[in-house]
Write a protein that holds these residues in place. Structure first.
Motif, PDB file in Angstrom:
ATOM      1  N   GLN A   1       0.949  -1.164   0.046  1.00 22.31           N
ATOM      2  CA  GLN A   1      -0.243   0.024   0.002  1.00 22.31           C
ATOM      3  C   GLN A   1       0.827   1.060   0.208  1.00 22.31           C
ATOM      4  OE1 GLN A   1      -2.796  -0.427  -0.545  1.00 22.31           O
ATOM      5  NE2 GLN A   1      -4.037   1.549  -0.183  1.00 22.31           N
ATOM      6  N   ASP A   2       1.932   1.224   0.804  1.00 24.68           N
ATOM      7  CA  ASP A   2       2.920   2.486   1.019  1.00 24.68           C
ATOM      8  C   ASP A   2       3.492   2.554  -0.282  1.00 24.68           C
ATOM      9  OD1 ASP A   2       2.267   2.622   3.613  1.00 24.68           O
ATOM     10  OD2 ASP A   2       3.980   1.741   4.278  1.00 24.68           O
ATOM     11  N   ILE A   3       3.990   1.510  -1.041  1.00 25.59           N
ATOM     12  CA  ILE A   3       4.645   1.518  -2.325  1.00 25.59           C
ATOM     13  C   ILE A   3       3.844   2.074  -3.385  1.00 25.59           C
ATOM     14  CG2 ILE A   3       5.498   0.416  -4.175  1.00 25.59           C
ATOM     15  CD1 ILE A   3       7.013  -1.462  -2.406  1.00 25.59           C
ATOM     16  N   ARG A   4       2.457   1.730  -3.456  1.00 22.71           N
ATOM     17  CA  ARG A   4       1.402   2.147  -4.068  1.00 22.71           C
ATOM     18  C   ARG A   4       1.094   3.667  -4.163  1.00 22.71           C
ATOM     19  NH1 ARG A   4      -2.474  -1.469  -3.618  1.00 22.71           N
ATOM     20  NH2 ARG A   4      -2.044  -2.903  -5.413  1.00 22.71           N
ATOM     21  N   MET A   5       1.168   4.091  -2.921  1.00 25.04           N
ATOM     22  CA  MET A   5       0.884   5.607  -2.711  1.00 25.04           C
ATOM     23  C   MET A   5       1.977   6.316  -3.008  1.00 25.04           C
ATOM     24  SD  MET A   5      -1.521   5.562   0.665  1.00 25.04           S
ATOM     25  CE  MET A   5      -0.993   7.095   1.211  1.00 25.04           C
ATOM     26  N   ALA A   6       3.249   6.209  -2.372  1.00 25.98           N
ATOM     27  CA  ALA A   6       4.194   6.778  -3.001  1.00 25.98           C
ATOM     28  C   ALA A   6       4.588   6.964  -4.347  1.00 25.98           C
ATOM     29  CB  ALA A   6       5.533   6.121  -2.491  1.00 25.98           C
ATOM     30  N   PHE A   7       4.109   5.718  -5.054  1.00 25.73           N
ATOM     31  CA  PHE A   7       4.356   5.716  -6.624  1.00 25.73           C
ATOM     32  C   PHE A   7       3.492   6.748  -7.380  1.00 25.73           C
ATOM     33  CE2 PHE A   7       3.300   4.174 -10.928  1.00 25.73           C
ATOM     34  CZ  PHE A   7       4.622   3.926 -11.436  1.00 25.73           C
TER      35      PHE A   7
ATOM     36  N   LEU B   1      10.425  10.151 -15.676  1.00 19.56           N
ATOM     37  CA  LEU B   1       9.564   8.633 -15.789  1.00 19.56           C
ATOM     38  C   LEU B   1      10.437   7.558 -15.761  1.00 19.56           C
ATOM     39  CD1 LEU B   1       6.658   7.872 -15.592  1.00 19.56           C
ATOM     40  CD2 LEU B   1       6.758   7.663 -18.206  1.00 19.56           C
ATOM     41  N   ASP B   2      11.528   7.670 -16.480  1.00 19.35           N
ATOM     42  CA  ASP B   2      12.212   6.282 -16.627  1.00 19.35           C
ATOM     43  C   ASP B   2      13.145   6.062 -15.186  1.00 19.35           C
ATOM     44  OD1 ASP B   2      13.062   4.365 -18.341  1.00 19.35           O
ATOM     45  OD2 ASP B   2      15.256   5.135 -18.238  1.00 19.35           O
ATOM     46  N   SER B   3      13.422   7.333 -14.556  1.00 18.84           N
ATOM     47  CA  SER B   3      14.167   6.950 -13.335  1.00 18.84           C
ATOM     48  C   SER B   3      13.094   6.394 -12.439  1.00 18.84           C
ATOM     49  CB  SER B   3      14.966   8.368 -12.843  1.00 18.84           C
ATOM     50  OG  SER B   3      13.938   9.329 -12.756  1.00 18.84           O
ATOM     51  N   LEU B   4      11.989   6.668 -12.378  1.00 17.33           N
ATOM     52  CA  LEU B   4      11.011   6.337 -11.377  1.00 17.33           C
ATOM     53  C   LEU B   4      10.697   4.960 -11.669  1.00 17.33           C
ATOM     54  CD1 LEU B   4       8.846   7.296  -9.625  1.00 17.33           C
ATOM     55  CD2 LEU B   4       7.153   7.597 -11.405  1.00 17.33           C
ATOM     56  N   ARG B   5      10.620   4.617 -12.949  1.00 11.69           N
ATOM     57  CA  ARG B   5      10.604   3.131 -13.447  1.00 11.69           C
ATOM     58  C   ARG B   5      11.829   2.316 -12.784  1.00 11.69           C
ATOM     59  NH1 ARG B   5      13.115  -0.170 -16.605  1.00 11.69           N
ATOM     60  NH2 ARG B   5      14.191   1.371 -17.511  1.00 11.69           N
TER      61      ARG B   5
ATOM     62  N   GLU C   1       1.922   9.198  -6.061  1.00 15.69           N
ATOM     63  CA  GLU C   1       2.260  10.830  -5.930  1.00 15.69           C
ATOM     64  C   GLU C   1       3.713  11.077  -7.025  1.00 15.69           C
ATOM     65  OE1 GLU C   1       3.645  11.945  -1.756  1.00 15.69           O
ATOM     66  OE2 GLU C   1       1.637  10.964  -1.462  1.00 15.69           O
ATOM     67  N   GLU C   2       4.562  10.153  -7.137  1.00 16.09           N
ATOM     68  CA  GLU C   2       5.665  10.445  -7.832  1.00 16.09           C
ATOM     69  C   GLU C   2       5.299  10.560  -9.458  1.00 16.09           C
ATOM     70  OE1 GLU C   2       9.666   9.441  -6.849  1.00 16.09           O
ATOM     71  OE2 GLU C   2       8.891   9.004  -4.728  1.00 16.09           O
ATOM     72  N   ILE C   3       4.303   9.517  -9.686  1.00 13.28           N
ATOM     73  CA  ILE C   3       4.412   9.717 -11.170  1.00 13.28           C
ATOM     74  C   ILE C   3       3.514  10.847 -11.798  1.00 13.28           C
ATOM     75  CG2 ILE C   3       1.886   8.181 -11.216  1.00 13.28           C
ATOM     76  CD1 ILE C   3       3.305   6.786 -13.729  1.00 13.28           C
TER      77      ILE C   3
END
Ligand code: DAH
Length: 348
Positions: free
Chosen positions: A9-15, A28-32, A17-19
């Protein structure tokens, strides 16, 4: 909720926000990489599954895989929209209005070598010659053998000619087309052959690619007098006035006898000992020529006991330079359009 589910859930939320904040394809690539790369958070989760008790693994695996698919999908969607935005930006900023009038030079013109070639073809057409063309990648047979050029001739050396691994050669002169045309059309024949030729030569007065124009006439009773008549007429017409000519004995394997043609210096007519064109000699070398060797007629499928012929070869680049008063051969190949058109700005 298990620890794992909380972590997901934490990862999902952080992701998410960042995306939402990723404004460029690089972001986007560094996020990936951070989430889904080899050392990314989701990948570590997947790797960590092995440490769970066996009965929890399938469910946990499902969760993590679902998360991974979900993030990948979001990245794809975001990527599409960023790419679309980028295209829109390019379209806006690099927009070319094709309805605007052009800037700069509007008239075209022929390259001096093309113009020279066309002019010579036209003059020779008046004497009954038509144009023949041949391949620039030539067989050893046509470029050398059929022209009586012995294996020991320097032109056969790798130093002088460009060879292909299969033994073919970039033609070193336009003469091979003589044999091809004789084979194709037989006698009588009158042709001129303009075209590119190649030699391993490169300095201020030589280019590895240059242009020649070949001429050939074969008929019954063709003599040196015909050769002199044709070439004299060509020179006078090309330079627009009667010019003194002299023929010097020479040697070419494919003609017998062989000659070279010099014309009166078109710049000084022999009157200026320091003339930059003729170097004070009063003469300009313009062509190699001669009576076609019987072996060459034979190679062309023509009976040398019935027919005789003459041929000549000349450098088109040199003719163009003389006619248009150009001083450096290299300008012909450097694509400097204003210079090439200067003073001769005839539109096509
Ligand atoms: N092929 C010769 C060369 O490239 C030029 C030449 C000389 C052509 C004499 C001819 C000829 O047809 O008769 O140097």
């Amino acid at each position: 909720m298990t620890d794992l589910e909380r972590h997901i859930q934490d990862i999902r939320m952080a992701f998410s926000e960042e995306i939402a904040a990723a404004e460029t394809l690089e972001n986007l690539d560094s996020l990936r990489v951070r989430f889904l790369g080899k050392k990314g958070e989701v990948t570590s989760l997947l790797k960590g599954l092995g440490a769970l008790p066996p009965d929890e693994r399938p469910r946990a695996g499902q969760f993590v895989n679902l998360l991974r698919d979900e993030l990948e999908e979001q990245i794809r969607t975001r990527k599409d929209s960023l790419e679309e935005k980028e295209l829109e930006r390019l379209e806006r900023e690099d927009h070319i209005d094709v309805t605007l009038p052009p800037r700069g030079r509007t008239g075209g013109g022929f390259h001096p070598v093309v113009e020279t070639s066309r002019e010579i073809i036209e003059i020779m057409a008046g004497l009954g010659f038509s144009v023949a063309l041949g391949p620039e990648i030539e067989d050893d047979f046509y470029n050398f053998e059929a022209l009586n050029i012995p294996p020991s001739h320097p032109a056969r050396d790798m130093q002088d000619s460009f060879y292909f691994p299969d033994g073919k050669v970039l033609r070193t002169h336009t003469s091979p087309v003589e044999v091809r045309a004789m084979r194709a059309h037989g006698a009588p024949i009158r042709i001129v052959v303009p075209g590119k030729v190649y030699r391993r030569d490169s300095d201020p007065t030589h280019s590895p690619m240059f242009h020649q124009l070949e001429g050939l006439m074969v008929d019954t009773d063709v003599s040196i007098a015909d050769l002199k008549g044709c070439l004299g007429a060509l020179m006078n017409a090309f330079f627009d006035r009667p010019l003194a000519a002299r023929y010097r004995g020479s040697y070419f394997p494919f003609t017998e006898p062989s000659l070279e043609l010099d014309i009166e210096c078109i710049e000084c007519s022999g009157k200026n000992p320091s003339c930059r064109i003729c170097k004070g000699t009063g003469w300009l070398e313009v062509a190699g020529l001669g009576m076609t060797h019987p072996d060459v007629l034979r190679a062309g499928g023509i009976d040398p006991t019935r027919y005789t012929g003459f041929a000549w070869g000349m450098g088109l680049d040199r003719m163009a330079m003389l006619k248009y008063g150009l001083t450096d051969l290299r300008v012909l190949f450097e694509g400097n359009v204003p210079y090439l058109l200067s003073g001769r700005n005839r539109s096509c």
